[in-house]
Design a protein around this motif. Structure first.
Motif, PDB file in Angstrom:
ATOM      1  N   LEU A 255      -3.659  25.052 -74.779  1.00 43.14           N
ATOM      2  CA  LEU A 255      -3.186  26.010 -73.956  1.00 43.14           C
ATOM      3  C   LEU A 255      -1.752  24.933 -73.213  1.00 43.14           C
ATOM      4  N   THR A 257       0.234  23.609 -71.186  1.00 42.77           N
ATOM      5  CA  THR A 257       0.937  24.135 -69.359  1.00 42.77           C
ATOM      6  C   THR A 257       2.433  23.664 -69.269  1.00 42.77           C
ATOM      7  N   GLY A 258       2.931  23.114 -69.507  1.00 42.75           N
ATOM      8  CA  GLY A 258       4.441  22.288 -69.372  1.00 42.75           C
ATOM      9  C   GLY A 258       5.242  22.173 -70.073  1.00 42.75           C
ATOM     10  N   GLN A 283       4.806  29.073 -77.907  1.00 44.37           N
ATOM     11  CA  GLN A 283       4.091  29.743 -77.010  1.00 44.37           C
ATOM     12  C   GLN A 283       6.488  29.013 -76.018  1.00 44.37           C
ATOM     13  N   CYS A 302       5.775  18.555 -74.009  1.00 49.92           N
ATOM     14  CA  CYS A 302       4.885  19.125 -73.494  1.00 49.92           C
ATOM     15  C   CYS A 302       3.543  18.215 -73.717  1.00 49.92           C
ATOM     16  N   ASP A 304      -0.336  19.400 -72.815  1.00 52.03           N
ATOM     17  CA  ASP A 304      -1.593  21.000 -72.392  1.00 52.03           C
ATOM     18  C   ASP A 304      -2.515  21.078 -71.548  1.00 52.03           C
ATOM     19  N   GLU A 305      -3.167  21.659 -71.677  1.00 53.47           N
ATOM     20  CA  GLU A 305      -4.261  21.568 -70.146  1.00 53.47           C
ATOM     21  C   GLU A 305      -5.313  20.820 -70.032  1.00 53.47           C
TER      22      GLU A 305
END
Length: 338
Positions: A255, A257-258, A283, A302, A304-305
């Motif tokens: 995922l 996340t930012g 996303q 970006c 991720d988690e």
């Protein structure tokens, strides 16, 4: 031995993608015309009546499944981004061949359970039915999956994409789909599965699609975090002072996340808003912008988690940049006057 009911409709390496590149990817679900097509050795057309899948190796119940057998099994849909790993001959060059689609098919785990995989099997070898030469190699296209990944519920023997049967170009009538992993692992025109206790030994797992790492060579499996700016594009006319927004897609096996966006070539970064993920879809991110006149170097990155991000350069998931020219138009002059 070559099967009956197969013919190569185009030989040699082939690539097809939208002329506008990532700037064409404006839809949440990527239509077929905008979804890239890559093949190493050529395209295969298979008579569905003659297609079958052999499952053997370290199994208690070897199987041969026809297309009708798969069609009769329970199927599921799964949304996922789909990304090419880029050329194995230039693995640090970012190609940004990607889309977001909905696959439908039989979970691979269903078939493997029917074959009664031995408990000491650790890999599933998957071979496609194409043939020919790539980079001076002439051998079947064969990949492998660790058994845990092969048994995960999202990995499919896909029969459809975006609600339509797979065409020969897309690897039909049946292809393997491994969501979250680079497209090289989603074997098109799949013809056989084999359970083994070691990695496959062919060129596509030993010579190609391995990256250097501190611990040695690592397989090109899980997709690293990546993001692209869809809009504005270099040919998108913008006028100073007119509100717009910068938006694009971010994706990865894990995922996202930012997402951050830079308006000045990477000196300062701003946090973009980030949308949700369905299954392993990409996303959407966006950032409002009131541009000033002149040339702007827009970048996105970006995380991720797991805290993994994007390298600035020299990687297949390197930071994406777009050069934008903003005109000093009449709208800005009108605003100044008021």
């Amino acid at each position: 031995m070559k099967r009956t009911g197969l013919q190569m409709t185009k030989t040699g390496f082939s690539f097809r993608g939208p002329d506008a590149g990532v700037h064409a990817l404006k839809s949440w679900i990527t239509p077929d015309d905008d979804l890239f097509l890559v093949t190493h050795m050529g395209f295969v057309e298979i008579d569905p009546v003659h297609w079958y899948l052999d499952i053997d190796g370290m199994v208690g119940n070897p199987l041969r499944l026809r297309l009708s057998d798969l069609q009769a099994m329970p199927q599921r849909e799964y949304m996922s981004f789909h990304e090419c790993a880029g050329s194995p001959l230039a693995p640090t060059v970012a190609k940004r061949r990607v889309g977001n689609v909905v696959w439908k098919g039989v979970p691979l785990s269903t078939v493997l359970e029917k074959a009664e995989i031995h408990t000491d099997a650790s890999y599933i070898w998957t071979a496609g039915l194409e043939w020919g030469e790539y980079a001076d190699i002439n051998e079947p296209y064969q990949k492998d999956l660790p058994i845990d990944k092969a048994l995960s519920n999202e990995v499919l023997l896909a029969l459809e994409v975006n609600g339509r049967p797979l065409t020969p170009e897309r690897g039909g009538p049946v292809r393997l789909v491994v969501p979250g992993w680079y497209g090289t692992n989603s074997v098109k025109w799949v013809g056989s599965l084999r359970a083994e206790n070691r990695r496959a030994t062919g060129a596509y797992t030993t010579r190609f699609y391995n990256d250097p790492a501190p611990s040695g060579m690592t397989p090109v499996w899980s997709v690293a975090p990546e993001s692209v700016i869809v809009s504005p594009s270099p040919d998108h006319p913008l006028e100073a002072g007119v509100p717009t927004k910068i938006w694009g897609w971010a994706w990865g096996d894990r995922l996202i996340t930012g997402v951050e966006i830079s308006l000045d070539g990477g000196n300062l970064w701003q946090t973009a808003t980030l949308g949700p993920r369905r299954d392993k879809s990409w996303q959407r991110f966006e950032l409002p912008w009131i541009p000033t006149s002149g040339t702007h170097s827009l970048l996105c990155r970006c995380i991720d988690e797991l805290g993994q991000g994007q390298p600035q350069s020299d990687a297949r998931n390197a930071v994406h940049s777009v050069q934008i020219q903003v005109s000093d138009g009449g709208i800005r002059n009108d605003q100044t006057a008021t």
